[in-house]
Write a protein that holds these residues in place. Structure first.
Motif, PDB file in Angstrom:
ATOM      1  N   LEU A 110     101.308 -85.981   2.755  1.00 40.18           N
ATOM      2  CA  LEU A 110      99.989 -85.434   2.474  1.00 40.18           C
ATOM      3  C   LEU A 110      99.989 -84.645   1.173  1.00 40.18           C
ATOM      4  O   LEU A 110      99.020 -84.690   0.414  1.00 40.18           O
ATOM      5  CB  LEU A 110      99.539 -84.512   3.615  1.00 40.18           C
ATOM      6  CG  LEU A 110      98.880 -85.184   4.807  1.00 40.18           C
ATOM      7  CD1 LEU A 110      98.478 -84.152   5.834  1.00 40.18           C
ATOM      8  CD2 LEU A 110      97.659 -85.973   4.389  1.00 40.18           C
ATOM      9  N   SER A 111     101.091 -83.925   0.910  1.00 38.82           N
ATOM     10  CA  SER A 111     101.145 -83.170  -0.341  1.00 38.82           C
ATOM     11  C   SER A 111     101.134 -84.098  -1.537  1.00 38.82           C
ATOM     12  O   SER A 111     100.424 -83.852  -2.517  1.00 38.82           O
ATOM     13  CB  SER A 111     102.405 -82.307  -0.387  1.00 38.82           C
ATOM     14  OG  SER A 111     102.385 -81.348   0.613  1.00 38.82           O
ATOM     15  N   GLY A 166      97.682 -85.603  -1.760  1.00 41.27           N
ATOM     16  CA  GLY A 166      96.737 -84.603  -2.230  1.00 41.27           C
ATOM     17  C   GLY A 166      96.890 -84.315  -3.711  1.00 41.27           C
ATOM     18  O   GLY A 166      95.898 -84.138  -4.424  1.00 41.27           O
ATOM     19  N   ILE A 203      97.851 -77.888   3.277  1.00 36.51           N
ATOM     20  CA  ILE A 203      97.577 -79.262   2.837  1.00 36.51           C
ATOM     21  C   ILE A 203      96.982 -80.100   3.947  1.00 36.51           C
ATOM     22  O   ILE A 203      96.250 -81.055   3.692  1.00 36.51           O
ATOM     23  CB  ILE A 203      98.870 -79.918   2.287  1.00 36.51           C
ATOM     24  CG1 ILE A 203      98.534 -81.099   1.394  1.00 36.51           C
ATOM     25  CG2 ILE A 203      99.761 -80.381   3.402  1.00 36.51           C
ATOM     26  CD1 ILE A 203      98.030 -80.680   0.061  1.00 36.51           C
ATOM     27  N   THR A 249      93.283 -79.405   3.235  1.00 36.51           N
ATOM     28  CA  THR A 249      92.754 -79.753   1.919  1.00 36.51           C
ATOM     29  C   THR A 249      92.943 -81.217   1.581  1.00 36.51           C
ATOM     30  O   THR A 249      92.247 -81.743   0.730  1.00 36.51           O
ATOM     31  CB  THR A 249      93.414 -78.906   0.820  1.00 36.51           C
ATOM     32  OG1 THR A 249      94.819 -79.106   0.862  1.00 36.51           O
ATOM     33  CG2 THR A 249      93.101 -77.440   0.994  1.00 36.51           C
ATOM     34  N   ALA A 250      93.898 -81.889   2.184  1.00 36.29           N
ATOM     35  CA  ALA A 250      94.084 -83.302   1.872  1.00 36.29           C
ATOM     36  C   ALA A 250      93.234 -84.200   2.736  1.00 36.29           C
ATOM     37  O   ALA A 250      92.882 -85.299   2.321  1.00 36.29           O
ATOM     38  CB  ALA A 250      95.553 -83.690   2.012  1.00 36.29           C
ATOM     39  N   SER A 251      92.888 -83.771   3.946  1.00 43.59           N
ATOM     40  CA  SER A 251      92.149 -84.658   4.833  1.00 43.59           C
ATOM     41  C   SER A 251      90.646 -84.422   4.789  1.00 43.59           C
ATOM     42  O   SER A 251      89.862 -85.347   5.028  1.00 43.59           O
ATOM     43  CB  SER A 251      92.648 -84.490   6.270  1.00 43.59           C
ATOM     44  OG  SER A 251      92.758 -83.126   6.584  1.00 43.59           O
ATOM     45  N   ASN A 308      96.374 -93.860  -3.190  1.00 48.96           N
ATOM     46  CA  ASN A 308      95.621 -93.276  -4.298  1.00 48.96           C
ATOM     47  C   ASN A 308      94.605 -94.266  -4.863  1.00 48.96           C
ATOM     48  O   ASN A 308      93.443 -93.925  -5.088  1.00 48.96           O
ATOM     49  CB  ASN A 308      96.615 -92.839  -5.380  1.00 48.96           C
ATOM     50  CG  ASN A 308      95.914 -92.290  -6.596  1.00 48.96           C
ATOM     51  OD1 ASN A 308      95.084 -91.424  -6.510  1.00 48.96           O
ATOM     52  ND2 ASN A 308      96.252 -92.826  -7.752  1.00 48.96           N
ATOM     53  N   SER A 359      94.089 -79.334  -3.745  1.00 56.00           N
ATOM     54  CA  SER A 359      95.345 -79.997  -3.397  1.00 56.00           C
ATOM     55  C   SER A 359      96.067 -80.478  -4.645  1.00 56.00           C
ATOM     56  O   SER A 359      97.296 -80.522  -4.667  1.00 56.00           O
ATOM     57  CB  SER A 359      95.111 -81.146  -2.421  1.00 56.00           C
ATOM     58  OG  SER A 359      94.077 -81.976  -2.854  1.00 56.00           O
ATOM     59  N   SER A 360      95.308 -80.827  -5.709  1.00 57.81           N
ATOM     60  CA  SER A 360      95.978 -81.172  -6.964  1.00 57.81           C
ATOM     61  C   SER A 360      96.580 -79.932  -7.605  1.00 57.81           C
ATOM     62  O   SER A 360      97.648 -80.003  -8.231  1.00 57.81           O
ATOM     63  CB  SER A 360      94.999 -81.821  -7.934  1.00 57.81           C
ATOM     64  OG  SER A 360      94.501 -83.012  -7.408  1.00 57.81           O
TER      65      SER A 360
END
Lengths: 650, 222
Positions: free
Chosen positions: A71-72, A75, A248, A251-253, A335, A450-451
Motif C-alpha cells: 500500500l505504501s 500510495g 497508509i 490514505t491509500a484506499s 498504478n 500518500s505521495s
C-alpha cells in the motif's frame, strides 16, 4: 543450570568461559556476539556487501505486514499526476492511441527500473545515500536534494487542496458567486470578465500578482494552511514507517473509494458518455509525432515516482527474502490501472459539464420567443441552420459561439487548472454540491498525502542511515527538524507570486535530474555492480533467477531509452523559450493569460535548480579528491620529517 | 356608440402598448424552468393577476394612488412566455414615465415574484435591474472554524505521540539495565571449568539431587 545452552558455545575451549545462557534474555547478547549465526535476518550469506548489513546492533524497523508495504508503494506511485496529467495527455495525444506508447514505455522502462529500485533497497537495506555508496558514490546526495525540492512544492499543492477542502463545508459554495462591488449594483469587474471559479482561484485563493518579479506579500491564509499541511505530514511520518504504515491504510484506499463514487455518479450524469467516447476515440495519426512518445515515456517515469529514493527506502524495511519481482509488477500495473480508472471518472464529469453549457440555446429561445425547452441539444443544429437561412441578421446579432463538445473538451487544461477551475465548476452544477466538493478535495488530499510519505521517506531514511544526528537523539526530532526545514523553505510559495514559482520548480527541479539519476541507477547496477552479481542477489531473495526480459532491459534497452529521453528532454527544454502565462487583469485580452518571459535572475534560478542536484556528484567527488591529496601531502611531509630526524641523529 | 368607444379605447391602448414603444417594458417568464412539472399555464387569468400586481405597485407611489387594473396594458404575448406592458394614466391618453414604473416595480419586486412562484432570474423585467442581495457574511468564516478543529486535533495527536515515544524510551532504558543485572547474575552463577559446568548454589527449577534423597522419600507419602 540454565536450559537451552547450545553445545557449541559450552564446549568451546578450556578454562573458564563465561557464557550467557539462551534462557537469560538472549536478545541483548546477540549484538555482542557478532555475526556467527547463519540465519540472522540482518545479513545474508553469499554475495553482497556484508559489512553494510548488520554493522549496528539495533534492528531496522520492519513493516507490520506485506500489505502495508504494498500500500505504501502504491500510495507513493499513485499521486495527483494520475488524476490530472494522464487524462490530459490521453485526450490531447489521440485518445485510445496514446495507450500504445504508454504501455510500451511501461514495459521497457518503467517496470525494469522499478524492479531495480525495489531489489537494491531490499538487498542492501539502506536508503538512497547508503545504497549508492555501495555502487557508485555521491549519487545518493543528489537523490536526497531532489526529494527535498519535490517535497517543498508538492506540499504547496496540497495546501491549495486543503484550502479548497476547508471552504467546501458551506452551501452555497464560495466559488459559485461573485462578490459584489462597492456600489452593490453589480459584481466585481474582474469576476464579471472571467468566471466565478477563476476569480475564486486567482484572486481569493492565490491573490496572484501580474508578474513573477512582483512578489507581493505573504498570504496568511495560505501560510496557515501550509502549517496545517506540514503538521499533518509530521504527524504521519513522526516515527518513520511505524506511523506511516498505520496512516497508509486510510490514505491509500480512500481515493479509490471516492473515485468509484465519482465514476458511478459521473456515468449517470447526462453527457458523460460523449465525454468518454471523445476521450478514448483513437487517432492513430498522432503516433507519428515524436512528442507523443516522449510524453508517454516521461509520464510513466514521473507517474511511478522513480529515482526519488522513496521506493528504495520503503524496500529497505522489507524482509530480505521477499519476492520483489512480483511486487514491482503488481505496483506498476496497479498504478497504470489507476490512471485509466481516474481518467474515466474525470472525463465523464467533464462531458457532463460540457453538456450543461447550453447558453446558446437559451439565447436563441429568448431572441425568437420560442416556448421554453422547445429546442433540445439534438435539435439545436437543425434549428440554427433553419433560422440562419430565414433570418440571418438576427442570428448574427446574437454572436453565438460555435457549440461543439470537442471544442470544449480540447480546451481542458491540465494540472491545477483541471482540479481548481474546471472540476469545481462541474461540481457547482451537481445537486448537493458541498458533499461532492468535500469528497473530491479530500480525495485529492489523501492522494497527495500518500505521495508525500514517499517523498519524506526519501529524505529521512538516508539521513538516518548516514547518521547525521547522534544515535541518542530520538527519531521524532529528526523528522520534526526535516518537516520544519521544509515548511520554512516552502513559505516562499505563499507569496502572491507563489504559483509562478511553483511552475518554475515543477518544470525544472525534478525532470532532468530524475532522468539522469535513473540513468546512473541502471548503468550503475548493470555495469558497475555487475549484472551477474545482481542476478545472484535476486536469486537469493526471490528464489529464482531473473529471466531474459529483465536482463535484456536492464543491460541494453532501459539505459538506451533513458539516454534518448534525457537528450530529447534537454533539447526540448532548451528550445522552448522560457516564458510563463501570467494572470493580469490590466491586460487588453483579459481573461486570456498574458505571455511573459522570465527575467534574468529567475532564469538563473531555473538553471540552478536543474543542475544543483546533479552537481553533487562531481562536487563531492572533487571534495574527496582534494581531501585525499591533502592527506597524501601530509603523509609525505611526515615521512620527510622522519627521514631528516633519522639522518640528523647520525 | 358603445362599441365605437370600445374599439377606440382598444385602438388607443394598442397604440400605447407596442414593442419598443416609449415607456414600455418587456417581461419574460421562464415558468417551466422554475417549476418543472408543477408549471402552470399562462392564460388570461394569469395576465389579470399580473396587471393587478403592477397596479398595486403603482398605487404605492405617491400621486399614483388612483391607478386601476385597467390602466395596465399588455400586448404581444408570445409562447415564450413574454410580453410588453405599459401603464397609462387615468385619462388613458399617455403612458406613465418609465422611471416611475421602474422604481415602483423595484420596490415591490419580491411581492410580484412571490405571486407567481418565480424569482428574479425566472421573471425578468428587461431593462429593470434588480437590487442584488447583500452578501451573507457570517461573523466567522466557516473555513476558519474547520481549520481550527483540524489543527487542534493534529496538534493534540502529535503531542500524544511524542509523549508516548518519550515514555517508551524511558521504559526501554530501564529495561536493558534490568536485563543486564539478570544477565550478570546468570553469568556469575554458571561457571565452567575444564568444560564441565559447576552446579550453582541457588538453583531454579525442581531438580532433585539423588544424593540427599532417602529411601522413604522415594515412595510417595500417604
Amino acid at each position: 543450570m540454565c536450559p537451552g545452552l547450545g553445545a557449541r558455545e559450552s564446549l568451546e575451549g578450556t578454562g573458564s568461559l563465561v557464557v550467557a545462557p539462551a534462557g537469560c534474555q538472549n536478545n541483548a547478547g546477540r549484538g555482542r556476539r557478532g555475526s556467527g549465526r547463519d540465519e540472522a535476518p540482518e545479513l545474508g550469506p553469499g554475495p553482497g556487501p556484508d559489512p553494510l548489513g548488520g554493522s549496528s546492533g539495533d534492528q531496522r524497523p520492519k513493516w507490520d505486514s506485506k500489505l502495508q508495504y504494498l500500500l505504501s508503494c502504491v500510495g507513493f506511485a499513485v499521486g495527483l499526476g494520475n488524476l490530472w496529467r494522464f487524462p490530459y495527455l490521453c485526450q490531447s495525444h489521440g485518445g485510445g492511441a496514446f495507450l500504445i506508447p504508454y504501455f510500451i514505455a511501461l514495459f521497457l522502462e518503467g517496470i525494469p527500473l522499478f524492479h531495480i529500485e525495489l531489489a537494491i533497497g531490499q538487498r542492501l537495506r539502506r536508503g538512497s545515500v547508503g545504497v549508492w555508496m555501495a555502487i557508485s558514490p555521491y549519487l545518493g546526495l543528489g537523490c536526497l536534494s531532489v526529494s527535498f525540492l519535490i517535497s517543498l512544492y508538492y506540499n504547496m499543492v496540497l495546501t491549495w487542496v486543503l484550502w479548497y477542502l476547508l471552504n467546501s463545508f458551506q452551501q452555497p459554495l464560495p466559488w459559485g458567486t461573485c462578490p459584489l462591488d462597492l456600489n452593490r449594483t453589480g459584481f466585481v469587474e474582474e469576476c464579471r470578465a472571467t468566471s466565478t471559479v477563476s476569480y475564486f482561484w486567482y484572486r481569493q485563493t492565490l491573490n496572484v500578482t501580474a508578474a513573477i518579479e512582483h512578489s507581493g506579500s505573504v498570504q496568511w491564509r495560505l501560510l496557515a494552511c501550509l502549517a496545517a499541511c506540514w503538521a499533518v505530514v509530521y504527524l504521519c511520518v513522526i516515527r518513520g514507517i511505524e506511523s506511516t504504515g498505520k496512516a497508509i491504510y486510510f490514505t491509500a484506499s480512500f481515493p479509490y473509494l471516492v473515485l468509484t463514487i465519482f465514476l458511478i455518479r459521473g456515468l449517470t450524469l447526462p453527457g458523460a458518455v460523449e465525454g468518454l467516447i471523445y476521450l478514448f476515440t483513437p487517432n492513430v495519426h498522432t503516433l507519428q509525432n515524436p512528442r507523443v512518445w516522449l510524453d508517454a515515456a516521461t509520464q510513466i517515469f514521473f507517474s511511478l515516482s522513480l529515482a526519488i529514493g522513496g521506493h528504495i527506502a520503503f524496500a529497505s524495511y522489507n524482509l530480505p527474502r521477499n519476492d520483489c519481482e512480483k511486487d514491482a509488477l503488481t505496483v506498476a500495473l496497479l498504478n497504470s490501472a489507476t490512471s485509466l480508472y481516474a481518467s474515466i471518472a474525470v472525463f465523464s464529469v467533464l462531458g457532463f459539464k460540457a453538456a450543461t453549457d447550453h447558453g446558446n440555446i437559451l439565447n436563441l429561445i429568448n431572441e425568437f420567443d420560442f416556448p421554453e425547452h422547445s429546442i433540445s441539444r439534438d435539435d439545436y443544429a437543425t434549428v440554427l441552420t433553419h433560422l440562419n437561412s430565414t433570418q440571418p441578421e438576427r442570428v448574427a446579432g446574437l454572436h453565438l459561439e460555435a457549440c461543439h463538445l470537442q471544442d470544449f473538451l480540447d480546451k481542458v487544461p491540465r494540472g491545477t487548472g483541471l482540479a481548481f477551475i474546471v472540476f469545481t465548476e462541474a461540481i457547482l452544477h451537481m445537486p448537493g454540491s458541498p458533499v461532492w466538493a468535500v469528497l473530491f478535495f479530500s480525495m485529492l488530499f489523501t492522494l497527495g498525502l500518500s505521495s508525500m510519505f514517499g517523498n519524506m521517506e526519501g529524505i529521512i531514511t538516508p539521513l538516518l542511515d548516514v547518521g547525521v544526528l547522534p544515535r541518542w537523539v530520538p527519531k521524532e526530532v529528526l523528522t520534526g527538524a526535516a518537516c520544519l526545514a521544509c515548511f520554512l523553505s516552502a513559505t516562499c510559495f505563499t507569496l502572491q507570486s507563489g504559483s509562478y514559482w511553483l511552475e518554475v520548480f515543477d518544470s525544472h527541479a525534478a525532470s532532468l535530474n530524475l532522468i539522469l539519476f535513473a540513468f546512473f541507477e541502471v548503468v550503475g547496477v548493470a555495469y558497475v555492480y555487475g549484472l551477474d552479481r545482481f542476478c545472484d542477489d535476486i536469486e537469493w531473495m526471490t528464489g529464482r533467477r531473473p529471466g531474459l526480459y529483465w536482463r535484456v532491459t536492464w543491460k541494453v534497452i532501459s539505459p538506451l531509452l533513458l539516454l534518448t529521453i534525457f537528450v530529447a528532454y534537454f533539447a526540448l527544454l532548451t528550445q522552448t523559450p522560457l516564458s510563463y502565462r501570467a494572470w493580469n487583469p490590466q491586460y487588453e485580452q483579459f481573461p486570456l493569460k498574458q505571455e511573459k518571459s522570465y527575467p534574468g535572475w529567475v532564469w538563473a534560478v531555473c538553471v540552478l535548480l536543474s543542475l544543483l542536484p546533479a552537481l553533487w556528484v562531481p562536487g563531492v567527488a572533487l571534495a574527496q579528491l582534494l581531501a585525499q591529496r591533502r592527506r597524501k601531502q601530509e603523509d609525505t611531509q611526515r615521512d620527510t620529517r622522519l627521514e631528516l630526524q633519522d639522518s640528523g641523529v647520525c | 356608440m358603445l362599441w365605437l368607444l370600445f374599439f377606440l379605447v382598444t385602438a388607443i391602448h394598442a397604440e400605447l402598448c407596442q414593442p419598443d414603444a416609449e415607456n414600455a417594458f418587456k417581461v419574460r417568464l421562464s415558468i417551466r424552468t422554475a417549476l418543472g412539472d408543477k408549471a402552470y399555464v399562462w392564460d388570461t387569468n394569469e395576465e389579470y393577476l399580473f396587471k393587478a400586481m403592477v397596479a398595486f405597485s403603482m398605487r404605492k407611489v405617491p400621486n399614483r394612488e388612483k391607478t386601476e387594473i385597467s390602466h395596465v396594458v399588455l400586448c404581444n404575448v408570445t409562447q415564450r412566455v413574454s410580453f410588453w406592458f405599459v401603464v397609462t394614466d387615468p385619462s388613458k391618453n399617455h403612458t406613465l414615465p418609465a422611471d416611475e414604473v421602474q422604481s415602483a416595480i423595484r420596490m415591490n419586486r419580491n411581492r410580484i415574484n412571490n405571486a407567481f412562484f418565480l424569482n428574479d432570474q425566472t421573471l425578468e423585467f428587461l431593462k429593470i435591474p434588480s437590487t442584488l442581495a447583500p452578501p451573507t457574511d457570517p461573523s466567522v468564516p466557516i473555513w476558519i472554524i474547520v481549520f481550527g478543529v483540524v489543527f487542534c486535533i493534529v496538534i493534540v495527536a502529535i503531542t500524544l505521540l511524542v509523549l508516548s515515544g518519550i515514555r517508551q524510551r524511558r521504559r526501554k532504558n530501564k529495561g536493558p539495565s534490568e536485563m543486564d543485572d539478570t544477565e550478570d547474575k546468570c553469568e556469575n552463577t554458571v561457571t565452567i571449568e575444564n568444560g564441565i559446568p559447576c552446579d550453582p548454589l541457588d538453583m531454579k527449577g525442581g531438580h532433585i539431587n539423588d544424593t540427599f534423597m532417602t529411601e522413604e522419600e522415594r515412595l510417595t507419602p500417604l
